[in-house]
Structure formats: structure tokens, C-alpha cells
Design an enzyme around this catalytic site. Structure first.
Site, PDB file in Angstrom:
ATOM      1  N   ASP A 204     -15.224  39.817  44.588  1.00 60.17           N
ATOM      2  CA  ASP A 204     -14.620  39.279  43.363  1.00 60.17           C
ATOM      3  C   ASP A 204     -14.583  37.746  43.438  1.00 60.17           C
ATOM      4  O   ASP A 204     -14.959  37.158  44.441  1.00 60.17           O
ATOM      5  CB  ASP A 204     -13.207  39.851  43.175  1.00 60.17           C
ATOM      6  N   HIS A 517     -20.930  45.690  47.294  1.00 58.88           N
ATOM      7  CA  HIS A 517     -20.030  45.410  46.171  1.00 58.88           C
ATOM      8  C   HIS A 517     -19.771  43.908  46.192  1.00 58.88           C
ATOM      9  O   HIS A 517     -18.811  43.432  46.819  1.00 58.88           O
ATOM     10  CB  HIS A 517     -18.732  46.212  46.311  1.00 58.88           C
ATOM     11  N   GLU A 572     -17.908  46.735  50.032  1.00 57.73           N
ATOM     12  CA  GLU A 572     -17.643  45.373  49.573  1.00 57.73           C
ATOM     13  C   GLU A 572     -17.942  44.405  50.722  1.00 57.73           C
ATOM     14  O   GLU A 572     -18.043  44.805  51.885  1.00 57.73           O
ATOM     15  CB  GLU A 572     -16.185  45.218  49.113  1.00 57.73           C
TER      16      GLU A 572
END
Ligand SMILES: [Ca+2]
Ligand SMILES: [Ca+2]
Length: 594
Positions: A204, A517, A572
Site C-alpha cells: 500500500d 501484493h 504482500e
């Protein structure tokens, strides 16, 4: 031991978040194409020889894991030929409960001639091709640091440094808002402040102080412990060729951001700089949501204090190039420490309008101990050692929420420069006790690793590497070769000697992670992932199952890994997982006899 996942809110509120993600058209979407292949790979992986797919230094311990077939011997072949260069006897078969496999071990440590090789066992496919070479980990180490460059916030990645992964500037963060949770008299809610630079935390685009703490420290420790690996390293980053080693330039990118996260009015440190919600699967420059500084916490402030105290001493020799920086960092560390002692128990509480990672941590004695240790080492003020309460602080494999171990790592490294108040016997004993526990697991392990079934938690690959980091400390203290060999085994593990037959580092190994991810790797339209990132790794929680159309190939702890973008719970990337890869790959290269 287990540690809390970053995405606590995401797990608790998985239903609402799934609908949110669906509305954003992001993580919930996977192409689903790997589900059939994944299932096939699972059954196949149990019948494969597992080996570090990069390979070994000439003097490394060299082990491979072999399925329990009738054969009792193995051969080492020149790659792509039937030319035998070595043969040996396989160990007796043992069952590893973490993977529910019966396996044997092949030991070819005596082969030291550089070259490319494959293992052969009758009845099985030959292993992946791997190398024995004196520079076998150089590119891996450089790429694992360069990954941080690729995750830089607030700068355009130019083609001369980023190649085909060049991208426009994202998240300048020069105008972020004080969130109501962080409001103070001097900085009321809605105050605009500037907080540029830093690394995106993970897949993110948010920036979190707690996780920056252990990550930045681990890179600084790599430099403090093994400067010879980094002093002449050229990472082809914008700062290459200046007077600083590139590792320190890269680390400084995040330290400069961290400094902006301290409230200059009182010394407290904001927990995170974040959107209210996660971005969709878009490139950084396409992510334009409002950004906030959220709540000051004791954990963030202490992690900040520890890192700034460490950085102050690491950057002290560069006073000419960076005038005043070392003193500024020391002062920042001291004022953070003071704030934390006035506010010793402010735990992060996610505001109702914020849904990004929490990094919540209710146990703060370890953060106090770590900050005290680093301040003591840097300032040589005995009061910090006393505040550390060393007799009450035990050693453990570090993670973002449990940082006791970092205090002992630093104390052990600096043991010759400590004042008389330090208990040298205790420091050595803390390092040895933890490493001996890991070593006894390694001795008994069917896979010859120090990972056990209960270690397969969120980010298990970082657990493997942090175990290696702690084994390395014991080797550095007393030179017992088994510690180094056990650390090597952990590097072997993440590079392919694992139950998924996968090298978890993007771009490294014949069969490596392809679909992490990681928003830029997914959204850039380039088929292969950005190289040098390590995936979180297998863990049976499968908290992303509701968001993944693709199916996990297995629910067994050491095999519960899904190489699909949807799998934030096993695939991730994160800065605190890459940092120990930097440390361990450097340590093995520096410490293995030449
Ligand atoms: Ca440089
Ligand atoms: Ca803690």
C-alpha cells in the site's frame, strides 16, 4: 512467537472491507488464472528436490531437501549435463510437521568449486540450477536495498535509475492534514504540515512510523556491522557517486521523513501518515486522496527515539557532507524519549474514519528497552542503561511489535565501547540463550531450518530472516560455526529450500514469486514484478480468502502460500520484511570464510 498482523482492522472487518475493496475495484480483484496451476503445483512441490535456487558461497554449508524416495544417495551434476562432480549419502527420512512431508537431506558442503550445478536423485526430477560462486549474493543484496528505492514516496523514479520501472512522482506529502486524533493546541485538527519522502510501507501507499522503526534500524545495523559490504556498493540510485555509501543514502530517504513525523512543539511522534482508506490498484501518481497525520503514540515515539539515536551515531562520521544532521537526530531522539516518559501508555486506537494498517501494540516495555539501549550506546549516559532495566529484558526474535531483541543486538555489537555500568556477561548470555534455542531446532529439523510449525504466521519469511539475524549475533560473539550454518539455512529457506519450492524474492531464482501484493508491480502493466522484494510467505491463516478468487494450493502451514496479487496475507511485500533480507544476505557474505 506470534505477532499481530498490520491489518488487524482488515481481518476483524473483512466483510465490510471486502465490499469496500470491491467498490474500489482493487484487492478483491484477482485474475484467478493461477488457481488451477496453484493446485497442481502443490501436489507437485512435494515430489521436488528443494534447494537454495541462487546457490552458495564456496565455503558455505550446502544442504538440499529431498522427498522420501527409495534412493539412498544423490549426485551433484554440472548443470544441464550428466557429468557427476560429487556423490553422497542421503540422511534418514524424517517428517516435518510444518509441511507434513517426509524428507531426507543431501549435504554437499565439501563441494567448493565455483560453477553451476543441479542435484540428481534417482526417481526424481533434477533440482533447479544453482551456483557456487564467491559473489553469489552480491546482486541479491543490492536488489534487496534497491527495492526500497522503488518504494520511495515523493519522487519521480527516472529511467536511468529505475529502468523500465520508471514512474512519475507520487505522494509528495508536502500538504498533509492533522487528523482530529492528532490535534493539539499548537496544531489543531486540519493544520497543514509537510511530511515528504519516506518509503511506502508495503503493498500500500501509506507510511507508518512503528514499522519504519524496525526496518530503518535493521538497515542501519547492517551498515554498522558490515560496512565493508556497503562502502563501495553502487545501487544506481540518484545519490550513487556522492560521498555516502548508497545504503546510507537510501536509509536517509526514510529518516528525513521520520524527522517530519515528530511534533516540534512537544517531541511526540505521529503514528502514521495515511489516507483514510487503502488506495485501489493504481500507480502512486494516480493516488490523490487526502493524507493525514494520525494520533501520537508511545510506541511510535519510542521506535522513533531508538532509530534516531542509532542514526545519530551512524551518520556522525559524515559531518562534512551533512552538517548538523547527527546532532539533530540525537536531539530528536532525546525529546522523543522525554515525551514517551511523560506519556508512557498511549496505545494506538484506530479512529472510526481510518481503515489503513494499524500496527497496534499494547506491550510497550520492549519499545522502552530498545529506545533506552540505543540512547545509552549513542550518548554513553548511564541513566539510559539503568532505564533499560536489563535484568528484566529478555531476548526474542524481533518483529515490528516486539523489539527487545534489537536492544541486545546493539548492545552486543557495541560491547567494547560501553561504560562500566553495562553487564557484559548478561549481554553475551542473552544473545547465546536465544541463538542456542534456534540452534537446537535447526539440529533436529527434518528440513534443517530453525522454523517450526508455530512460526508460520503473517510475514513468516521475515521471521525466518530475523531468526537468522539473531543466530548471526551469536556467531559474531563466539565464532561457533554452527550458528553461521544455521543462519545460512534460513537464507536457503527463503531462496527455495522450502515446502513450496519457491524463491520468495522477486527476480531471483528459477521459480520465484511473480505476483506480489504490491500496487506498483500490479498496476504498471509490466508482466514481471519489480525485483528485489521478498513476499510475506506461507502461513495457514489465509485471512484474504474472502478477497481471493484464486485458491490456495494447500492449508498446511509451510505450504499455505498463494502467488497471486489478491493474497495480502501470504504474498504482500513490506519494508520490515526486506530489511532483514538486506541484513542476512550481507552478513552471510561478510562472515562466511573466504
Ligand atoms: Ca551514495
Ligand atoms: Ca511492543
Amino acid at each position: 512467537m506470534s505477532f499481530p498482523p498490520k491489518y488487524l482492522a482488515r481481518i476483524i472487518a473483512v466483510v465490510s472491507l471486502s465490499s469496500l475493496l470491491a467498490a474500489c475495484g482493487n484487492d478483491g480483484n484477482s485474475n484467478g488464472s493461477s488457481s488451477v496451476a496453484g493446485a497442481a503445483n502443490s501436489s507437485a512441490s512435494s515430489s521436488l528436490i528443494k534447494v537454495n535456487q541462487l546457490g552458495f558461497l564456496p565455503e558455505s554449508s550446502k544442504l538440499a531437501v529431498v522427498p522420501d524416495v527409495p534412493a539412498t544417495s544423490f549426485k551433484l551434476l554440472k548443470a544441464g549435463t550428466a557429468i557427476e562432480v560429487f556423490s553422497g549419502t542421503l540422511s534418514a527420512a524424517k517428517v516435518w510437521d510444518a509441511s507434513r512431508e517426509s524428507v531426507k537431506v543431501a549435504d554437499f558442503s565439501s563441494v567448493k568449486t565455483p560453477g553451476d550445478y543441479q542435484l540428481h536423485v534417482d526417481g526424481l526430477a533434477n533440482s533447479h540450477v544453482f551456483s557456487i560462486a564467491p559473489d553469489v549474493y552480491n546482486a541479491l543484496n543490492a536488489a534487496s536495498i534497491k527495492a526500497f528505492y522503488f518504494n520511495r514516496s515523493g519522487v519521480e523514479l527516472l529511467p536511468e535509475f529505475a529502468g523500465k520501472f520508471a514512474r512519475p512522482l507520487g505522494h509528495a506529502d508536502t500538504q498533509v492534514l492533522i487528523h482530529p486524533s492528532a490535534a493539539s493546541d499548537a496544531r489543531p485538527s486540519g493544520t497543514v504540515v509537510s511530511s515528504p519522502k519516506g518509503w511506502y510501507d508495503a503493498g500500500d501507499y501509506n507510511k507508518y512510523i512503528v514499522n519504519s522503526g524496525i526496518s530503518t534500524y535493521t538497515l542501519l545495523a547492517a551498515y554498522e556491522h558490515f560496512p565493508e559490504i556497503f562502502n563501495n556498493q553502487n545501487l544506481t540510485i540518484p545519490e550513487s557517486g556522492n560521498a555516502l555509501p548508497d545504503l546510507l543514502d537510501e536509509t536517509l530517504w526514510n529518516l528525513e521523513w521520520m524527522l517530519t513525523m515528530q511534533d516540534p512543539n512537544d517531541g511526540g511522534v505521529y503514528h502514521k501518515l495515511t489516507n483514510e482508506n487503502f488506495d485501489g490498484t493504481i500507480m502512486p501518481h494516480e493516488a490523490l486522496r487526502e493524507r493525514y497525520l494520525v494520533q501520537k503514540t508511545t510506541a511510535a515515539t519510542l521506535d522513533f527515539a531508538a532509530v534516531m539515536a542509532t542514526a545519530s551515531r551512524v551518520f556522525a562520521p559524515y559531518e562534512t557532507q551533512l552538517p548538523g544532521l547527527s546532532a539533530k537526530m540525537r536531539k530528536a531522539a532525546e525529546s522523543a524519549w522525554e515525551w514517551a516518559n511523560i506519556h508512557p501508555a498511549i496505545v494506538y486506537k484506530q479512529p472510526s474514519d481510518v481503515r489503513t494498517g494499524e500496527y497496534g501494540d499494547k506491550t510497550l516495555s520492549d519499545e522502552f528497552a530498545w529506545a533506552a539501549a540505543e540512547l545509552y550506546i549513542t550518548t554513553r549516559v548511564d541513566g539510559y542503561y539503568t532505564a533499560l532495566k536489563p535484568v528484566d529484558v529478555f531476548n526474542s526474535v524481533p518483529s515490528w511489535g516486539n523489539v527487545n531483541g534489537l536492544a541486545w543486538v546493539s548492545l552486543a555489537h557495541h560491547r567494547a565501547q560501553l561504560t562500566n555500568v553495562a553487564d557484559q556477561t548478561l549481554i553475551a548470555s542473552r544473545i547465546k540463550t536465544l541463538a542456542d534455542n534456534l540452534l537446537s531446532t535447526w539440529y533436529a529439523s527434518p528440513y534443517k531450518v530453525s522454523m517450526e510449525k508455530h512460526d508460520f504466521v503473517w510475514g513468516s519469511n521475515s521471521g525466518a530472516l530475523n531468526q537468522a539475524m539473531m543466530l548471526v549475533q551469536a556467531y559474531r560473539l563466539n565464532g561457533k560455526r554452527d550458528y553461521l550454518d544455521a543462519a545460512q539455512a534460513q537464507l536457503d529457506y527463503v531462496l527455495g529450500r522450502n515446502a513450496t519450492d519457491t524463491s520468495f524474492v522477486t527476480g531471483f531464482g528459477e521459480k520465484s514469486t511473480l505476483h506480489p501484493h504490491h500496487r506498483p508491480s500490479e498496476a504498471d502493466g509490466i508482466p514481471e514484478p519489480i525485483p528485489g522484494f521478498i513476499a510475506g510467505g506461507p502461513q495457514p491463516g489465509q485471512q484474504d480468502k474472502a478477497d481471493c478468487k484464486a485458491v490456495y494450493p494447500s492449508s498446511v502451514a509451510a505450504k499455505s502460500y498463494l502467488d497471486n496479487y489478491c493474497s495480502y496475507a501470504s504474498n504482500e511485500i513490506a519494508i520490515n520484511w526486506n530489511a532483514p533480507l538486506v541484513y542476512v544476505s550481507a552478513a552471510i557474505a561478510a562472515l562466511t570464510p573466504k
